[in-house]
Design an enzyme around this catalytic site. Structure first.
Site, mmCIF file in Angstrom:
data_model
loop_
_atom_site.group_PDB
_atom_site.id
_atom_site.type_symbol
_atom_site.label_atom_id
_atom_site.label_comp_id
_atom_site.label_asym_id
_atom_site.label_seq_id
_atom_site.Cartn_x
_atom_site.Cartn_y
_atom_site.Cartn_z
ATOM 1 N N GLY A 120 3.131 3.230 -4.673
ATOM 2 C CA GLY A 120 3.099 4.012 -5.923
ATOM 3 C C GLY A 120 2.535 3.305 -7.144
ATOM 4 O O GLY A 120 2.792 3.736 -8.267
ATOM 5 N N ASN A 160 10.693 2.333 -6.678
ATOM 6 C CA ASN A 160 10.024 3.616 -6.917
ATOM 7 C C ASN A 160 10.418 4.696 -5.910
ATOM 8 O O ASN A 160 10.933 4.399 -4.848
ATOM 9 C CB ASN A 160 8.504 3.371 -6.881
ATOM 10 N N LYS A 161 10.118 5.934 -6.280
ATOM 11 C CA LYS A 161 10.314 7.138 -5.453
ATOM 12 C C LYS A 161 11.791 7.498 -5.315
ATOM 13 O O LYS A 161 12.200 8.013 -4.269
ATOM 14 C CB LYS A 161 9.653 6.986 -4.065
ATOM 15 N N HIS A 205 -3.097 -7.063 -5.136
ATOM 16 C CA HIS A 205 -2.919 -8.489 -5.388
ATOM 17 C C HIS A 205 -4.174 -9.306 -5.176
ATOM 18 O O HIS A 205 -4.265 -10.410 -5.648
ATOM 19 C CB HIS A 205 -1.734 -9.058 -4.632
ATOM 20 N N THR A 253 -6.689 4.047 -26.387
ATOM 21 C CA THR A 253 -5.888 3.234 -25.480
ATOM 22 C C THR A 253 -6.704 2.754 -24.281
ATOM 23 O O THR A 253 -6.264 1.894 -23.557
ATOM 24 C CB THR A 253 -4.663 4.010 -24.953
ATOM 25 N N VAL A 256 0.839 -1.193 0.000
ATOM 26 C CA VAL A 256 0.000 0.000 0.000
ATOM 27 C C VAL A 256 0.885 1.259 0.000
ATOM 28 O O VAL A 256 1.927 1.299 0.666
ATOM 29 C CB VAL A 256 -0.957 -0.058 1.219
ATOM 30 N N ASP A 257 0.502 2.218 -0.840
ATOM 31 C CA ASP A 257 1.191 3.519 -0.938
ATOM 32 C C ASP A 257 2.580 3.474 -1.578
ATOM 33 O O ASP A 257 3.288 4.476 -1.557
ATOM 34 C CB ASP A 257 1.334 4.196 0.447
ATOM 35 N N ASP A 274 13.116 9.914 -6.496
ATOM 36 C CA ASP A 274 13.210 11.380 -6.318
ATOM 37 C C ASP A 274 13.264 11.779 -4.844
ATOM 38 O O ASP A 274 13.605 12.908 -4.507
ATOM 39 C CB ASP A 274 12.014 12.065 -7.000
HETATM 40 P P1 GTP Z 1 -2.649 1.795 -2.751
HETATM 41 O O1 GTP Z 1 -3.500 1.770 -3.983
HETATM 42 O O2 GTP Z 1 -3.301 2.474 -1.600
HETATM 43 O O3 GTP Z 1 -2.097 0.450 -2.389
HETATM 44 O O4 GTP Z 1 -1.358 2.725 -3.042
HETATM 45 P P2 GTP Z 1 -0.531 2.828 -4.377
HETATM 46 O O5 GTP Z 1 0.566 1.829 -4.365
HETATM 47 O O6 GTP Z 1 -1.410 2.881 -5.552
HETATM 48 O O7 GTP Z 1 0.195 4.239 -4.157
HETATM 49 P P3 GTP Z 1 -0.157 5.605 -4.835
HETATM 50 O O8 GTP Z 1 0.187 5.605 -6.274
HETATM 51 O O9 GTP Z 1 -1.517 6.020 -4.451
HETATM 52 O O10 GTP Z 1 0.919 6.539 -4.122
HETATM 53 C C1 GTP Z 1 0.937 6.740 -2.729
HETATM 54 C C2 GTP Z 1 1.585 8.074 -2.424
HETATM 55 O O11 GTP Z 1 2.938 8.074 -2.850
HETATM 56 C C3 GTP Z 1 0.921 9.234 -3.156
HETATM 57 O O12 GTP Z 1 0.905 10.345 -2.300
HETATM 58 C C4 GTP Z 1 1.837 9.487 -4.326
HETATM 59 O O13 GTP Z 1 1.799 10.815 -4.773
HETATM 60 C C5 GTP Z 1 3.185 9.144 -3.745
HETATM 61 N N1 GTP Z 1 4.118 8.683 -4.780
HETATM 62 C C6 GTP Z 1 3.934 7.684 -5.664
HETATM 63 N N2 GTP Z 1 5.011 7.553 -6.449
HETATM 64 C C7 GTP Z 1 5.887 8.498 -6.051
HETATM 65 C C8 GTP Z 1 7.206 8.863 -6.471
HETATM 66 O O14 GTP Z 1 7.803 8.304 -7.389
HETATM 67 N N3 GTP Z 1 7.800 9.874 -5.781
HETATM 68 C C9 GTP Z 1 7.196 10.528 -4.758
HETATM 69 N N4 GTP Z 1 7.876 11.504 -4.159
HETATM 70 N N5 GTP Z 1 5.972 10.220 -4.349
HETATM 71 C C10 GTP Z 1 5.326 9.216 -4.971
#
Ligand code: GTP
Ligand code: MG
Length: 458
Positions: free
Chosen positions: A22, A136-137, A86, A44, A19-20, A139
């Site tokens: 990205g 991911n992330k 999943h 698409t 979760v979270d 940045d």
């Molecule tokens: P669930 O659907 O709840 O399981 O989460 P998810 O995996 O779909 O994550 P989501 O894409 O909603 O991202 C969660 C948080 O992380 C959001 O606030 C996004 O903006 C942030 N986030 C996602 N990818 C990145 C990234 O590459 N960099 C940064 N800085 N933040 C990111």
């Protein structure tokens, strides 16, 4: 009948992860890139899925030519399943495996492996689905200087040695976690043999860095290792029911991912139902209307006469109220074969929904796929199962559990994934002292149950 023809379909790719970490942001980025760069007239959007067409993949891969000089695009595109998670992935079951050809496991580089990452790995292992890891992330790594949408191999050159070292250490840690689960892993540009080593692609779903390499790598891998599997022909369609949905003016519809063949209007098809298989005919095949074509008095969908694998499509038909998400979907080529198909669907479903006369827990889930995921989790944890079924927790489930409770208190419980506890069941459970563990996250259910068993034994 039409003449038979063959084609290479889009590989079906699922995004998984904690979760979270990205997943949605990554899919939005991929979709955004695809929408921004697509040729006029190319659609698409599909129901439950999006396709990044080959023309877009070509453009995205262009800046990578110097790193991957041999990359030729032979597939018609990549099909991404839109609703990640999943539980949904487990829904994508078909006879002898998973509908997903490949997966992207998203791991937050800052957080590393988390419980749902492990759960995802276990599912991928069980289903033998090849995957890459999107770290991911990036940045968010200290001192990171982003260059939007740049390839990773370019943006990494603009970073300080200190930032590079931090990234290396985090990737090393992810590789270590993968190793603990039985996988060799390396940063993608250091992988020598992609059949033996899981590629880790550092990306930022937010800035788009590394996303082009992720797409190019997925394309390269499917073309190299699974092109044969992607050949399909104009045979009766096979698919899986992703969701059962009420639509205004249409009644109950099913969103289906078609992974083989052709589906036509008026085709006779079979799916699993809550009580028995449902056999009915396609009334309409619906695709989302492109945003720019949206008119005031038209619906969100547009009708088509036929669809080809791989695709997502909304199917409108009579008698779908009983349809079960996660069910297999088969077109029946002619009515004389109905019995064979009834038998096939019943067999596939009864592998999962069953009743045994032994001491074990009662498990309930919202879809066939999630029931399978829960059942597999029970096998891993060595928790015996007395009754496994789809649907809300009923009075009868409580009676089953209370029988077990008398001889084996630790198994006299109900583990319920993403379903409701019906009021009369709740009442009886309270009276009989039957515990119900409920959550929409499988590992939470198991954790809570394990904690309770421990307390019970003390
Ligand atoms: P669930 O659907 O709840 O399981 O989460 P998810 O995996 O779909 O994550 P989501 O894409 O909603 O991202 C969660 C948080 O992380 C959001 O606030 C996004 O903006 C942030 N986030 C996602 N990818 C990145 C990234 O590459 N960099 C940064 N800085 N933040 C990111
Ligand atoms: Mg999400």
């Amino acid at each position: 009948s039409s003449t038979s023809r063959e084609w290479i379909r889009q590989p079906i790719i699922v995004v998984m992860g904690h979760v979270d970490h990205g997943k949605t942001t990554l899919l939005d980025k991929i979709r955004g890139t695809a929408v921004a760069r697509k040729e006029p007239g190319e659609i698409t959007q599909h129901v439950g899925a999006s396709i990044v067409p080959a023309s877009v993949l070509k453009k995205i891969a262009e800046p990578l030519r110097k790193y991957f000089p041999k990359l030729q695009i032979e597939i018609p595109g990549l099909l991404f399943i839109d609703t990640p998670g999943h539980e949904l992935f487990a829904n994508l079951r078909k006879r002898g495996g998973s509908v997903a050809d490949m997966a992207i496991l998203v791991v937050d580089v800052m957080e590393g492996f988390q419980p749902q990452t492990v759960e995802a790995i276990n599912i991928l292992k069980e289903k033998k689905v090849p995957f890459v890891v999107a770290a991911n992330k990036i940045d968010r790594i200290e001192g990171w200087k982003p260059t939007p949408d740049a390839p990773f191999l370019e943006t990494i050159r603009n970073q300080s040695q200190r930032t590079i070292n931090i990234l290396e250490e985090k990737i090393y840690r992810i590789a270590g976690e993968l190793y603990n689960h039985g996988f060799e892993a390396e940063r993608f540009d250091r992988v020598r043999d992609f059949r033996r080593t899981v590629a880790i692609i550092p990306i930022s779903a937010k800035t788009g860095e590394g996303v082009s390499e992720l797409l190019a790598l997925m394309t390269g891998l499917v073309q190299q290792f699974m092109k044969k599997k992607l050949v399909t022909s104009s045979e009766p369609a096979k698919g899986v029911v992703l969701e059962v949905k009420e639509e205004p003016g249409l009644g109950t519809t099913i969103d289906v991912i078609i992974y083989e063949g052709v589906l036509k209007k008026n085709d006779l098809f079979i799916i699993a139902g809550k009580s028995k298989p449902v056999v009915t005919r396609v009334r309409a095949l619906l695709m989302p209307r492109p945003l720019q074509d949206m008119r005031m008095h038209e619906g969100r969908f547009t009708q088509v006469e036929e669809v080809y694998a791989a695709t997502g499509v909304k199917v409108s038909a009579p008698d779908l109220d009983d349809a079960l998400a996660g069910s297999p979907f088969y077109v029946i080529p002619d009515e004389t074969r109905l019995q064979d198909y009834l038998k096939m669907v019943s067999e596939e479903v009864s592998e999962l929904r069953f009743k045994v006369e032994s001491d074990g827990v009662v498990i309930k889930a919202d879809t066939l796929g999630s029931l399978e995921a829960l059942l597999e989790a029970m096998r891993r944890e060595k928790i015996p199962v007395r009754l496994a079924d789809v649907g809300n927790v009923s009075r009868n489930d409580v009676i089953e559990a209370s029988v077990v409770k008398k001889s084996k208190p630790e198994y006299g419980v109900i583990l319920a994934f993403n379903v409701k506890l019906l009021p009369e069941a709740e009442e009886l459970a309270a009276r009989e002292g039957v515990k119900v563990f409920q959550s929409n996250i499988i590992y939470h259910i198991i954790e809570e149950y394990a904690k309770w068993v421990k307390e019970l034994r003390e």
